[in-house]
Write a protein that holds these residues in place. Sequence first.
Motif, PDB file in Angstrom:
ATOM      1  N   SER A 106       0.819  -1.215   0.000  1.00 44.06           N
ATOM      2  CA  SER A 106       0.000   0.000   0.000  1.00 44.06           C
ATOM      3  C   SER A 106       0.852   1.264   0.000  1.00 44.06           C
ATOM      4  O   SER A 106       0.434   2.296  -0.532  1.00 44.06           O
ATOM      5  CB  SER A 106      -0.937   0.001   1.206  1.00 44.06           C
TER       6      SER A 106
ATOM      7  N   ILE B 272       1.556   2.100  -3.583  1.00 44.81           N
ATOM      8  CA  ILE B 272       0.378   2.652  -4.250  1.00 44.81           C
ATOM      9  C   ILE B 272       0.130   4.087  -3.797  1.00 44.81           C
ATOM     10  O   ILE B 272      -0.209   4.963  -4.604  1.00 44.81           O
ATOM     11  CB  ILE B 272      -0.855   1.759  -3.983  1.00 44.81           C
TER      12      ILE B 272
ATOM     13  N   ARG C 295      -0.003   7.646  -6.084  1.00 42.29           N
ATOM     14  CA  ARG C 295      -1.020   8.706  -6.000  1.00 42.29           C
ATOM     15  C   ARG C 295      -0.381  10.065  -5.754  1.00 42.29           C
ATOM     16  O   ARG C 295      -0.764  11.065  -6.361  1.00 42.29           O
ATOM     17  CB  ARG C 295      -2.017   8.367  -4.892  1.00 42.29           C
TER      18      ARG C 295
ATOM     19  N   MET D 154       5.212   2.914 -11.427  1.00 43.34           N
ATOM     20  CA  MET D 154       4.044   2.143 -11.015  1.00 43.34           C
ATOM     21  C   MET D 154       4.400   0.711 -10.644  1.00 43.34           C
ATOM     22  O   MET D 154       3.587   0.012 -10.033  1.00 43.34           O
ATOM     23  CB  MET D 154       2.980   2.141 -12.106  1.00 43.34           C
TER      24      MET D 154
ATOM     25  N   PHE E 206       1.772  -2.142 -10.329  1.00 40.56           N
ATOM     26  CA  PHE E 206       0.437  -1.666  -9.985  1.00 40.56           C
ATOM     27  C   PHE E 206      -0.160  -0.779 -11.072  1.00 40.56           C
ATOM     28  O   PHE E 206      -0.453   0.408 -10.859  1.00 40.56           O
ATOM     29  CB  PHE E 206       0.480  -0.947  -8.643  1.00 40.56           C
TER      30      PHE E 206
ATOM     31  N   ALA F  98      -3.501   0.710 -10.069  1.00 43.49           N
ATOM     32  CA  ALA F  98      -3.457   1.852  -9.153  1.00 43.49           C
ATOM     33  C   ALA F  98      -3.300   3.149  -9.917  1.00 43.49           C
ATOM     34  O   ALA F  98      -3.933   4.162  -9.589  1.00 43.49           O
ATOM     35  CB  ALA F  98      -2.309   1.675  -8.164  1.00 43.49           C
TER      36      ALA F  98
ATOM     37  N   ASP G 110      -2.826  -6.103 -11.812  1.00 44.81           N
ATOM     38  CA  ASP G 110      -1.663  -6.329 -10.953  1.00 44.81           C
ATOM     39  C   ASP G 110      -0.714  -7.207 -11.745  1.00 44.81           C
ATOM     40  O   ASP G 110      -1.024  -8.361 -12.045  1.00 44.81           O
ATOM     41  CB  ASP G 110      -2.085  -7.006  -9.654  1.00 44.81           C
TER      42      ASP G 110
END
Length: 383
Positions: free
Chosen positions: A201, A204, A208, A248, A251, A254, A285
């Motif tokens: 996480s 990810i 963002r 990335m 991901f 994401a 994924d």
Amino acid sequence: MHRSLFVTSGGGREAQLKHTGLRPGWTTGACATAATTAAYTALLTGDFPDPVTITLPKGQTPAFALTAESLGSGTAMAAVVKDAGDDPDVTHGAVIRSTVRHLPPGSGVVFRAGPGVGTVTLPGLPLDVGEPAINPVPRQLMREHVARVAALHGAPGDVEITVSVDNGAEIARSTWNPRIGILGGLSILGTTGVVVPYSCSAWIDSIRRGVDVARAGGLTHVAGCTGSTSERTVGEIYDLPEIALLDMGDFAGAVLKYIRRHPVDRLTVCGGFAKLSKLAAGHLDLHSARSQVDKGFLADLARTGGASESLAAEIAAANTGLAALRLCEAAGVPLGDLVAARARDESLAVLRGAPVAVDVICIDRAGTVVGRSSVRGPAAGGA
């Protein structure tokens, strides 16, 4: 080192922990709060609570053992070692220090970046440029604990808090901080205070933040890249600045889902042929443990590009995706372009009509382009 009082509940990350048996840890923000609480208590009383107990936003009350402490004239320092639990966190084992000193009444709580804590240099983050990279929730958590200690001992609670991380500048080189303009060290992070091992996480979240920084910088074209080779390739092709390159990793989903909610005009996806063949097949994924190259899918795709049945059979039986690609190259079948075009279309499907034009570039391990799609999407007129 730390006494875990993580309480599981019916759903979300807590439920996942309960089912997986993974051990949670504590964020850098929780560690800084514990160190600050111990240091300020010692500054007022002369004694360091050890272990020091704090209260996290969801009510957990972990206790942290101190790894270092010092008391001087008008200043106190306490340190704890971060325990990230079973999360593959680069800050696991880092020593997080907080030095607290009195300020004149009415000054409030002031935060400083000590050695190993970064400074914000680019817009797009939840902190102003020039501020220490101590995120809003950890700041609030430290303010609350300072206020509690102050109330307990009848003090005004006006203090300067300097957070530092041993070897933080070196550790930060393994994070996204330099890319998104946090220079000089690590960020002090955390929204719940708890590190939950949850499908990387932290990575990810970094994706963002990378999109946020690019948008805040006025960029209209970003690239989601599976690694350093694809970053270099797409950067050279489009002359993109570093903050436009989103690492990335595996991901892809994401990146696409976040950009769906926070659009940019143009997204280029660039990565290894095998990984992007998974995206072309609908996987979001791309990690080898969670998705595999489907050679049967590649064989079907090659047929649409003119592959014979005998070649399709060879592709289906190939050992790797790259081997399938080489077979097609030898036969003049543009499998790389076909994969790129299908990956683009899958990306557009995830974007669900967001105003983002997409193209895809497939590369081999040397960074050579082996497949490329046209740009398609609203910003390209749907062509």
